[in-house]
Scaffold this motif. Structure first.
Motif, PDB file in Angstrom:
ATOM      1  N   GLY A 169      19.453  97.325 -34.579  1.00  0.00           N
ATOM      2  CA  GLY A 169      18.312  96.758 -33.863  1.00  0.00           C
ATOM      3  C   GLY A 169      17.635  95.616 -34.619  1.00  0.00           C
ATOM      4  N   ARG A 170      17.449  95.795 -35.926  1.00  0.00           N
ATOM      5  CA  ARG A 170      16.798  94.737 -36.703  1.00  0.00           C
ATOM      6  C   ARG A 170      17.666  93.483 -36.756  1.00  0.00           C
ATOM      7  NH1 ARG A 170      13.508  96.953 -41.951  1.00  0.00           N
ATOM      8  NH2 ARG A 170      11.802  97.874 -40.756  1.00  0.00           N
ATOM      9  N   GLU A 171      18.964  93.689 -36.949  1.00  0.00           N
ATOM     10  CA  GLU A 171      19.890  92.552 -36.995  1.00  0.00           C
ATOM     11  C   GLU A 171      19.823  91.788 -35.672  1.00  0.00           C
ATOM     12  OE1 GLU A 171      20.451  95.630 -37.965  1.00  0.00           O
ATOM     13  OE2 GLU A 171      21.330  95.559 -39.970  1.00  0.00           O
ATOM     14  N   GLU A 172      19.772  92.547 -34.563  1.00  0.00           N
ATOM     15  CA  GLU A 172      19.715  91.930 -33.241  1.00  0.00           C
ATOM     16  C   GLU A 172      18.437  91.094 -33.082  1.00  0.00           C
ATOM     17  OE1 GLU A 172      18.662  94.660 -30.159  1.00  0.00           O
ATOM     18  OE2 GLU A 172      19.923  93.670 -28.664  1.00  0.00           O
ATOM     19  N   ILE A 173      17.311  91.622 -33.565  1.00  0.00           N
ATOM     20  CA  ILE A 173      16.039  90.902 -33.442  1.00  0.00           C
ATOM     21  C   ILE A 173      16.053  89.639 -34.314  1.00  0.00           C
ATOM     22  CG2 ILE A 173      13.549  91.042 -33.930  1.00  0.00           C
ATOM     23  CD1 ILE A 173      13.749  94.055 -33.056  1.00  0.00           C
ATOM     24  N   VAL A 174      16.604  89.770 -35.518  1.00  0.00           N
ATOM     25  CA  VAL A 174      16.693  88.601 -36.409  1.00  0.00           C
ATOM     26  C   VAL A 174      17.587  87.523 -35.785  1.00  0.00           C
ATOM     27  CG1 VAL A 174      17.587  87.816 -38.649  1.00  0.00           C
ATOM     28  CG2 VAL A 174      16.147  89.853 -38.532  1.00  0.00           C
ATOM     29  N   ASN A 175      18.713  87.940 -35.208  1.00  0.00           N
ATOM     30  CA  ASN A 175      19.602  86.961 -34.565  1.00  0.00           C
ATOM     31  C   ASN A 175      18.890  86.240 -33.428  1.00  0.00           C
ATOM     32  OD1 ASN A 175      21.760  87.530 -36.227  1.00  0.00           O
ATOM     33  ND2 ASN A 175      22.662  89.023 -34.825  1.00  0.00           N
ATOM     34  N   ALA A 176      18.115  86.995 -32.654  1.00  0.00           N
ATOM     35  CA  ALA A 176      17.377  86.396 -31.533  1.00  0.00           C
ATOM     36  C   ALA A 176      16.358  85.393 -32.068  1.00  0.00           C
ATOM     37  CB  ALA A 176      16.679  87.483 -30.718  1.00  0.00           C
ATOM     38  N   ALA A 177      15.655  85.755 -33.152  1.00  0.00           N
ATOM     39  CA  ALA A 177      14.654  84.857 -33.733  1.00  0.00           C
ATOM     40  C   ALA A 177      15.329  83.579 -34.230  1.00  0.00           C
ATOM     41  CB  ALA A 177      13.926  85.566 -34.882  1.00  0.00           C
TER      42      ALA A 177
END
Ligand code: IPE
Ligand code: IPE
Ligand code: MG
Length: 251
Positions: A139-147
């Protein structure tokens, strides 16, 4: 307080399929045997979801952090996933199920990537239900990628910072276009998210059972759904408001 009118069926159910290793170790078997047995549970929940008319079923199969497990276990899991996709594909097509993969797919072995892409492509026009398979997902990786993607879009002049809202941010996540999960089930008793659907679970109902994943079959799934339907989902408001809306919608 339980709701006066039971909630409808969840539209999106997400599952953290945990406990394969413990299931095997309790029987003196290797952890890998537990992963093998988990396949039957996947089939059971996919079939039950399809029959009940659940639109989205998300399955957490392998996390970003699971890459740190012993190499033999990781390799065995990759092989199992590939064989699972190959053997279940025909059934998926037959049942009108669409497969979507989320996570860092490029990190997977080439043969598994290929199998995933083929299955997703072959089922993309199916509309009865979507199975979202989270592999190499965090989940964190996904949010960082989106940012990162949003920052790039701003730098390129494609996005104005003041137009960024939750909806837009969500469209940069792997789950773009998929409604947030209504119910998140975790098997084998752990009371944590383990980096699954951090953004998407803001108002998701959580259900944790001590049943280990290889023992989680249709009866356990139906029990989780029954619990969900008793929940009073308020989204920050008061029960009376929610009940009024539900009655209005039912009319
Ligand atoms: C879940 O079972 C499957 C994966 C994480 C790949 P585990 O392998 O985590 O089983 P336990 O939690 O050790 O029993
Ligand atoms: C979460 O289970 C990941 C999957 C089920 C795929 P883990 O077994 O990896 O979680 P932790 O280590 O107990 O938090
Ligand atoms: Mg585990």
């Amino acid at each position: 307080m339980a709701a006066l009118v039971p909630s409808p069926l969840p539209r999106h159910v997400a599952i953290i399929m945990d406990g394969n290793g413990r299931w095997a170790q309790r029987r003196g078997l290797s952890r890998i045997e537990g992963h093998k047995r988990g396949k039957e549970s996947v089939r059971a929940v996919v079939e039950a979801s399809r029959r009940l008319g659940i639109d989205y079923l998300s399955l957490f199969a392998f996390s970003t952090q699971n890459w740190d497990r012993p190499r033999r276990e990781v390799e065995a899991l990759m092989g199992l996933l590939r064989r699972f996709l190959r053997s279940e594909l025909r059934d998926m097509l037959k049942n009108g199920i669409r497969l979507r993969a989320i996570g860092d797919i490029k990190r997977l072995p080439a043969a598994l990537q290929h199998e995933l892409q083929e299955t997703c492509a072959a089922t993309q026009h199916n509309h009865d239900m979507t199975v979202v398979l989270a592999v190499s997902y965090g989940g964190r990786e996904e949010i960082v990628n989106a940012a990162r993607a949003l920052a790039q879009a701003v730098r390129d002049g494609r996005v104005q910072p003041d137009t960024i809202d939750e909806r837009m941010f969500g469209s940069y996540l792997d789950t773009a276009g998929i409604p947030d999960p209504d119910l998140l089930i975790r098997t084998s008793g752990e009371l944590r998210l383990s980096n699954f659907f951090l953004w998407q679970s803001a108002y998701t109902e959580l259900y944790v059972t001590n049943t280990l994943w290889p023992d989680f079959r249709e009866a356990e799934f139906l029990e989780a759904l029954a619990h969900y339907r008793e929940r009073d989902r308020r989204f920050g408001r008061v029960t009376a408001q929610v009940e009024r809306e539900r009655l209005r919608a039912a009319r």
